[in-house]
Design a protein around this motif. Sequence first.
Motif, PDB file in Angstrom:
ATOM      1  N   ASP A  45      -4.110  -6.415  -0.195  1.00  0.00           N
ATOM      2  CA  ASP A  45      -3.592  -4.783  -0.136  1.00  0.00           C
ATOM      3  C   ASP A  45      -4.627  -4.142  -1.303  1.00  0.00           C
ATOM      4  N   ARG A  48      -8.374  -3.893  -0.279  1.00  0.00           N
ATOM      5  CA  ARG A  48      -8.523  -2.946   0.840  1.00  0.00           C
ATOM      6  C   ARG A  48      -8.167  -1.393   0.332  1.00  0.00           C
ATOM      7  N   CYS A  49      -7.252  -1.444  -0.310  1.00  0.00           N
ATOM      8  CA  CYS A  49      -6.695   0.082  -0.967  1.00  0.00           C
ATOM      9  C   CYS A  49      -7.793   0.647  -1.699  1.00  0.00           C
ATOM     10  N   LEU A  66      -4.297   5.382   1.721  1.00  0.00           N
ATOM     11  CA  LEU A  66      -3.388   4.483   1.195  1.00  0.00           C
ATOM     12  C   LEU A  66      -2.053   4.238   1.842  1.00  0.00           C
ATOM     13  N   PHE A  69      -2.660   1.399   4.226  1.00  0.00           N
ATOM     14  CA  PHE A  69      -3.271   0.187   3.802  1.00  0.00           C
ATOM     15  C   PHE A  69      -2.351  -0.581   2.556  1.00  0.00           C
ATOM     16  N   ASP A  70      -1.567   0.250   1.855  1.00  0.00           N
ATOM     17  CA  ASP A  70      -0.669  -0.318   0.806  1.00  0.00           C
ATOM     18  C   ASP A  70       0.674  -0.578   1.286  1.00  0.00           C
ATOM     19  N   LEU A  76      -0.950   3.025  -4.369  1.00  0.00           N
ATOM     20  CA  LEU A  76      -0.566   4.249  -4.053  1.00  0.00           C
ATOM     21  C   LEU A  76       0.473   4.817  -5.224  1.00  0.00           C
TER      22      LEU A  76
END
Length: 255
Positions: A45, A48-49, A66, A69-70, A76
């Motif tokens: 994560d 990706r974030c 986010l 994704f998070d 976040l």
Amino acid sequence: MDALHWWRQGDAVTQGAALVLLAMSVASWVVIVWKLRLMRQAVTDVARCTAAFWQAPSMDLAAQRLQSFDRSALVLPLVIAANSIASPAVQDIPASLATAGSLSQRLTRVLRDALHDVLGRLQFGQVLLATVGSTAPFVGLLGTVWGIYHALTAMAGAGQITIDRVSGPVGEALVMTAAGLAVAIPAVLAYNVFGRLIGRIEADLEGFARDLRELLIDTAPVQSLAGSTEGLGNASRPAAGPSQDGPAPLGSVGA
């Protein structure tokens, strides 16, 4: 050797040590399984974030991206905390010590607090693993020593000591040491592996928080400069008012 027979032969101290080791083993394995899933999500994560954030055109759209994704809520909270300080709506908040200081100081404070909360969730369970790994061998050793003492005392009361009578109870007592090591070794290995992963994630989050702080600090003067330039443009325009005619023609004066 039957486990039920060993349990019946032991006294309260031996049985208590065995129950403590059982509780330590169950607790450590629950934490290991939970943190293994958490670490796997966190490593994916965070990468990706951070990529999704820097590809977003604005802070609001980045926060929306986010949210999908998070999954572990690691990046976040940092964005939300920074956006709460850099947002223009923060100017309407009454003055207090929380809003005192420059933008750089306030961003540092809120990002530090958000980062501590995130790292606190990642560190959860590490103390338990360290405690189990360091104390389980001694609990097993206590059970072994007490079991040997109990066996030797019983044989001394019988009046006849042979190798056959000694080897059985002593071997049963040594099971506690093996049980303590079996509980401690997975906990120590998991503690070291998770600690290394947490260190990597912490470095990535600290770098992201530093870059986010510098981004908001650098963009704040540009926005204020744009506002001041617009104000200067409005001030340079002539003020609207009643028009004043020039001097009247000479012919009209005579009339």
